[in-house]
Structure formats: C-alpha cells, structure tokens
Motif scaffolding. Structure first.
Motif, PDB file in Angstrom:
ATOM      1  N   GLY A  31     -18.207   8.985  38.747  1.00  0.00           N
ATOM      2  CA  GLY A  31     -19.381   9.264  39.560  1.00  0.00           C
ATOM      3  C   GLY A  31     -19.071  10.321  40.610  1.00  0.00           C
ATOM      4  O   GLY A  31     -18.088  10.195  41.350  1.00  0.00           O
ATOM      5  N   VAL A  32     -19.864  11.384  40.656  1.00  0.00           N
ATOM      6  CA  VAL A  32     -19.628  12.475  41.611  1.00  0.00           C
ATOM      7  C   VAL A  32     -20.938  12.909  42.256  1.00  0.00           C
ATOM      8  O   VAL A  32     -22.023  12.693  41.703  1.00  0.00           O
ATOM      9  N   LEU A  33     -20.835  13.535  43.424  1.00  0.00           N
ATOM     10  CA  LEU A  33     -22.009  14.131  44.046  1.00  0.00           C
ATOM     11  C   LEU A  33     -22.501  15.266  43.154  1.00  0.00           C
ATOM     12  O   LEU A  33     -21.706  16.070  42.663  1.00  0.00           O
ATOM     13  N   LYS A  34     -23.797  15.352  42.977  1.00  0.00           N
ATOM     14  CA  LYS A  34     -24.380  16.291  42.020  1.00  0.00           C
ATOM     15  C   LYS A  34     -23.950  17.725  42.268  1.00  0.00           C
ATOM     16  O   LYS A  34     -23.685  18.476  41.324  1.00  0.00           O
ATOM     17  N   PHE A  35     -23.873  18.123  43.537  1.00  0.00           N
ATOM     18  CA  PHE A  35     -23.517  19.505  43.846  1.00  0.00           C
ATOM     19  C   PHE A  35     -22.200  19.597  44.617  1.00  0.00           C
ATOM     20  O   PHE A  35     -21.944  20.589  45.296  1.00  0.00           O
ATOM     21  N   GLY A  36     -21.352  18.571  44.502  1.00  0.00           N
ATOM     22  CA  GLY A  36     -20.093  18.550  45.241  1.00  0.00           C
ATOM     23  C   GLY A  36     -19.015  19.406  44.602  1.00  0.00           C
ATOM     24  O   GLY A  36     -19.099  19.783  43.428  1.00  0.00           O
ATOM     25  N   THR A  37     -17.981  19.697  45.386  1.00  0.00           N
ATOM     26  CA  THR A  37     -16.902  20.556  44.904  1.00  0.00           C
ATOM     27  C   THR A  37     -16.039  19.885  43.842  1.00  0.00           C
ATOM     28  O   THR A  37     -15.326  20.571  43.110  1.00  0.00           O
ATOM     29  N   GLU A  59     -16.668  11.112  31.256  1.00  0.00           N
ATOM     30  CA  GLU A  59     -18.117  11.251  31.345  1.00  0.00           C
ATOM     31  C   GLU A  59     -18.481  11.442  32.814  1.00  0.00           C
ATOM     32  O   GLU A  59     -18.178  10.592  33.655  1.00  0.00           O
ATOM     33  N   ILE A  60     -19.110  12.565  33.132  1.00  0.00           N
ATOM     34  CA  ILE A  60     -19.486  12.872  34.513  1.00  0.00           C
ATOM     35  C   ILE A  60     -20.860  12.283  34.799  1.00  0.00           C
ATOM     36  O   ILE A  60     -21.833  12.588  34.114  1.00  0.00           O
ATOM     37  N   VAL A  61     -20.926  11.433  35.834  1.00  0.00           N
ATOM     38  CA  VAL A  61     -22.183  10.783  36.214  1.00  0.00           C
ATOM     39  C   VAL A  61     -22.587  11.290  37.594  1.00  0.00           C
ATOM     40  O   VAL A  61     -21.941  10.961  38.590  1.00  0.00           O
ATOM     41  N   PRO A  62     -23.633  12.112  37.699  1.00  0.00           N
ATOM     42  CA  PRO A  62     -24.006  12.706  38.986  1.00  0.00           C
ATOM     43  C   PRO A  62     -24.822  11.770  39.869  1.00  0.00           C
ATOM     44  O   PRO A  62     -25.622  10.973  39.383  1.00  0.00           O
ATOM     45  N   PHE A  63     -24.609  11.886  41.188  1.00  0.00           N
ATOM     46  CA  PHE A  63     -25.364  11.116  42.170  1.00  0.00           C
ATOM     47  C   PHE A  63     -25.822  12.031  43.298  1.00  0.00           C
ATOM     48  O   PHE A  63     -25.221  13.070  43.559  1.00  0.00           O
ATOM     49  N   ALA A  64     -26.884  11.626  43.983  1.00  0.00           N
ATOM     50  CA  ALA A  64     -27.447  12.442  45.055  1.00  0.00           C
ATOM     51  C   ALA A  64     -26.664  12.316  46.354  1.00  0.00           C
ATOM     52  O   ALA A  64     -26.712  13.195  47.203  1.00  0.00           O
ATOM     53  N   GLU A  66     -23.146  10.078  48.656  1.00  0.00           N
ATOM     54  CA  GLU A  66     -21.929   9.259  48.599  1.00  0.00           C
ATOM     55  C   GLU A  66     -22.252   7.775  48.514  1.00  0.00           C
ATOM     56  O   GLU A  66     -21.584   7.025  47.801  1.00  0.00           O
ATOM     57  N   ASN A  67     -23.240   7.332  49.267  1.00  0.00           N
ATOM     58  CA  ASN A  67     -23.579   5.912  49.263  1.00  0.00           C
ATOM     59  C   ASN A  67     -23.986   5.451  47.868  1.00  0.00           C
ATOM     60  O   ASN A  67     -23.622   4.355  47.432  1.00  0.00           O
ATOM     61  N   ALA A  68     -24.735   6.311  47.162  1.00  0.00           N
ATOM     62  CA  ALA A  68     -25.185   5.950  45.818  1.00  0.00           C
ATOM     63  C   ALA A  68     -24.011   5.803  44.867  1.00  0.00           C
ATOM     64  O   ALA A  68     -23.976   4.881  44.045  1.00  0.00           O
ATOM     65  N   SER A  69     -23.033   6.690  44.972  1.00  0.00           N
ATOM     66  CA  SER A  69     -21.872   6.603  44.080  1.00  0.00           C
ATOM     67  C   SER A  69     -21.024   5.378  44.413  1.00  0.00           C
ATOM     68  O   SER A  69     -20.497   4.714  43.513  1.00  0.00           O
ATOM     69  N   ALA A  70     -20.905   5.050  45.707  1.00  0.00           N
ATOM     70  CA  ALA A  70     -20.136   3.869  46.105  1.00  0.00           C
ATOM     71  C   ALA A  70     -20.800   2.593  45.600  1.00  0.00           C
ATOM     72  O   ALA A  70     -20.124   1.668  45.123  1.00  0.00           O
ATOM     73  N   MET A  80     -15.079   5.161  38.299  1.00  0.00           N
ATOM     74  CA  MET A  80     -14.298   5.875  39.303  1.00  0.00           C
ATOM     75  C   MET A  80     -15.221   6.782  40.117  1.00  0.00           C
ATOM     76  O   MET A  80     -16.217   7.287  39.598  1.00  0.00           O
ATOM     77  N   ILE A  81     -14.881   6.955  41.405  1.00  0.00           N
ATOM     78  CA  ILE A  81     -15.602   7.905  42.262  1.00  0.00           C
ATOM     79  C   ILE A  81     -14.567   8.631  43.113  1.00  0.00           C
ATOM     80  O   ILE A  81     -13.369   8.323  43.067  1.00  0.00           O
ATOM     81  N   VAL A  82     -15.030   9.571  43.906  1.00  0.00           N
ATOM     82  CA  VAL A  82     -14.181  10.193  44.918  1.00  0.00           C
ATOM     83  C   VAL A  82     -14.632   9.670  46.281  1.00  0.00           C
ATOM     84  O   VAL A  82     -15.809   9.733  46.619  1.00  0.00           O
ATOM     85  N   SER A  83     -13.691   9.120  47.025  1.00  0.00           N
ATOM     86  CA  SER A  83     -13.992   8.621  48.373  1.00  0.00           C
ATOM     87  C   SER A  83     -12.728   8.751  49.207  1.00  0.00           C
ATOM     88  O   SER A  83     -11.738   9.339  48.745  1.00  0.00           O
ATOM     89  N   ASP A  84     -12.744   8.218  50.434  1.00  0.00           N
ATOM     90  CA  ASP A  84     -11.551   8.352  51.269  1.00  0.00           C
ATOM     91  C   ASP A  84     -10.789   7.039  51.382  1.00  0.00           C
ATOM     92  O   ASP A  84     -11.305   5.959  51.090  1.00  0.00           O
TER      93      ASP A  84
END
Length: 327
Positions: A31-37, A59-64, A66-70, A80-84
């Motif tokens: 899961g990644v932010l739709k327009f993230g780096t 498989e890339i799953v886009p989200f609008a 960070e909260n949505a991906s979490a 899996m997502i990217v977070s801190d």
C-alpha cells in the motif's frame, strides 16, 4: 499415436514447469500513497522485473493518504506499507506486531532563501517559520531541541509558527511570506533547485544531538506474523528492494524512465530530486540504525511526550525487523 503421446508428454512438461514457476512466485500487496515518492522505486522495480527475479510478485495498491494505508494494513487489506518507526514502536507498545525495515534516510529540511541573512538557528529568533507535518513532526521537534541546545532559543515560543500543507508552505516561501520553511525532503529539493538553501535538516539535527549517522525515518512496515507465514514473500521483496536501489543509485537511464512520475517541471529540479533520493538510500545496517533510533526515541519522548510516542518511554522491542539471519 506415438506422435500424440509425444505431444502430450511435451505439453505435460510445459504445464508442470509453468505450475512450478507460478508456485515459486510469492505475491505481496504494498500500500502506497497514490502520488508519493515511493512509487518511483516501485515503478523502477516493476519496469525492470526485479520483483519477479527475486521470486515475488509485487502488487501496488494506491491510497489517498497515510491514514488510509495504515488502516488497510491493520485490516489485512494490504501486506505492507511505508511508515515511520515511531508509529511502529507505538503500535507494538499497544499490542500490535508490526515491524520495520529502513527505506530512506531522506528527511525534511529547514529551508531559507538563498540570499537570506540567516546563518544559524539563533538568527531565526522572532521570525516567521512554516512547518509541514504539524507541531509533533519529528524533524521539527529535533530542530527545536537543537536550537535550545546550541542557541538557547525556543523556536516555538519565540517565533511565529505557521503550520500547513507542504505545497502551500512551499509556495508561501517562494512568495517571501516565510523567513524559513521546514518541509518534506522532495519539497525541499524543489526549493533548492529554485535557489533556496538548507539551514539544517532533520538528519543534521539528529546527528548533532547524538546519533552516529543518518537514520531512516521511514521504512517498509509489515506484521511479524505475516513475515513468519510468508518468509519467501518478505525475503523476495527485500531482495528486490535492494536490487532496485542499486539500480537507482548507479543508473541515470533508469531515472529517465521515471520522469513522468516525478513531475519535476525542469531538468534542474529533476536532477535535485534524483540526487537527494540517492543520498537517502540507507548505507548502514539495520542494527546500527536501531541503536541510533533508540537515542532519538528518548529525545523525542522527552519533547513530544505521550501525545507523540504513546505509553512507552523507550523504543519497543521488535520495532526493527529481525529475519533471524543478520538482524
């Protein structure tokens, strides 16, 4: 009849080989932010087929947001997502089993106009500072701690602070409405391409406060239980991640293919984004980073309190992923 049998045997072999190949490919949903780096790396990975070469189908799953991906990770909608690491540690302290693998050491920077008379944090007293990420942003807290340590300055109390969205603050900085702006790394890189300069970055502040090197603020986050049940998927993904970073670190051609995603606008901005991304590729072991993260956590816990870190006063055990091989 013999011909039919031979053809049948060949087809059986092809089917068996195809089945084995399909069976060996582990799937993982990221899961990644739709327009993230992060999309830059995943696009490069998929484009070069590095995930399949490592035995995994990403498989890339886009989200609008960070909260949505979490939420999706917690619900099991993605693997899996990217977070801190701060979020991971807090979730573990509250009973979750998420764990963290460093992704990038690129962090926000406090930017000033190229012709600004400001030379250090002490020169900011009484000035207007824009801050993306809110009052509990890690980089903001670290920079505040550094200002108190080196200059005896309480940035939040002795300045006019403007919190806002990253693109809005970047534009206000361009228009001269801010004396300095703390923004996420890719917005800072764009400002740098336009003549701004870095006064201090989050990594600068962290190292001046005691870390031995740059610490990845964000990373790949997934569950311990998922890792145990899907060892091939995690191992394959992390191998593909490393292979992709190696390509992006050395191949300018690979970056040319990413231009449409980056939306740099001009060549100078494109080069700054590429170079700053490369600088953020982790070069230290997870073990070394974990030790420094423990130091940072203690600093942040003192400054941000429970609102920031939750109930745990120290970094939660297991925050950094241990694959049982090299930690």
């Amino acid at each position: 009849m013999r011909l039919l049998c031979a053809v049948g045997a060949v087809l059986a072999l092809i089917f068996t080989a195809s089945f084995a190949e399909a069976r060996d490919i582990a799937k993982i949903r990221v899961g990644v932010l739709k327009f993230g780096t992060v999309n830059w790396e995943l696009d490069a990975m998929k484009r070069a087929g590095l995930d399949e070469k490592a035995g995994v189908d990403v498989e890339i799953v886009p989200f609008a947001g960070e909260n949505a991906s979490a939420v999706a990770l917690q619900a099991g909608s993605v693997d899996m997502i990217v977070s801190d690491w701060l979020w991971v540690s807090r979730m573990r302290a509250e009973g979750a089993d998420f764990t963290f693998v460093p992704y990038s050491t690129s962090v926000g920077s406090l930017m000033i106009q190229g012709d600004s008379e400001v030379e250090d944090l002490g020169d900011l007293k009484g000035k207007t500072i824009g801050v993306a990420g809110g009052p509990l942003d890690k980089n903001w807290l670290l920079i505040q701690a550094l200002a108190k340590k080196d200059n005896g300055l309480d940035l939040s109390a002795e300045n006019y602070i403007v919190y806002g969205a990253p693109p809005l603050l970047a534009e206000k900085a361009r228009q001269g409405e801010l004396d300095a702006v703390l923004n996420f790394w890719h917005y800072a890189a764009r400002l740098e391409a336009e003549g701004f300069r870095t006064l201090v970055s989050g990594s600068d502040a962290a190292m001046k406060l005691g870390t031995s090197g740059p610490v990845a603020s964000i990373g790949w986050v997934f569950g311990d239980a998922f890792a145990r049940n899907n060892e091939a998927a995690i191992a394959g993904f992390l191998a593909a991640d490393k292979a992709t970073k190696d390509v992006l670190a050395s191949s300018d051609e690979a970056w040319e293919a990413l231009k449409p995603l980056m939306k740099a606008g001009d060549e100078k901005t494109f080069v700054k984004l590429r170079d700053r991304y490369r600088e953020g590729i982790p070069a230290r072991s997870g073990t070394a980073e974990a030790k420094d993260t423990e130091k940072l956590y203690e600093i942040l816990a003192k400054i941000g309190g429970e609102k920031l870190v939750g109930p745990a006063k120290t970094l939660s055990p297991g925050t950094y992923y241990d694959d049982g091989k090299n930690g």
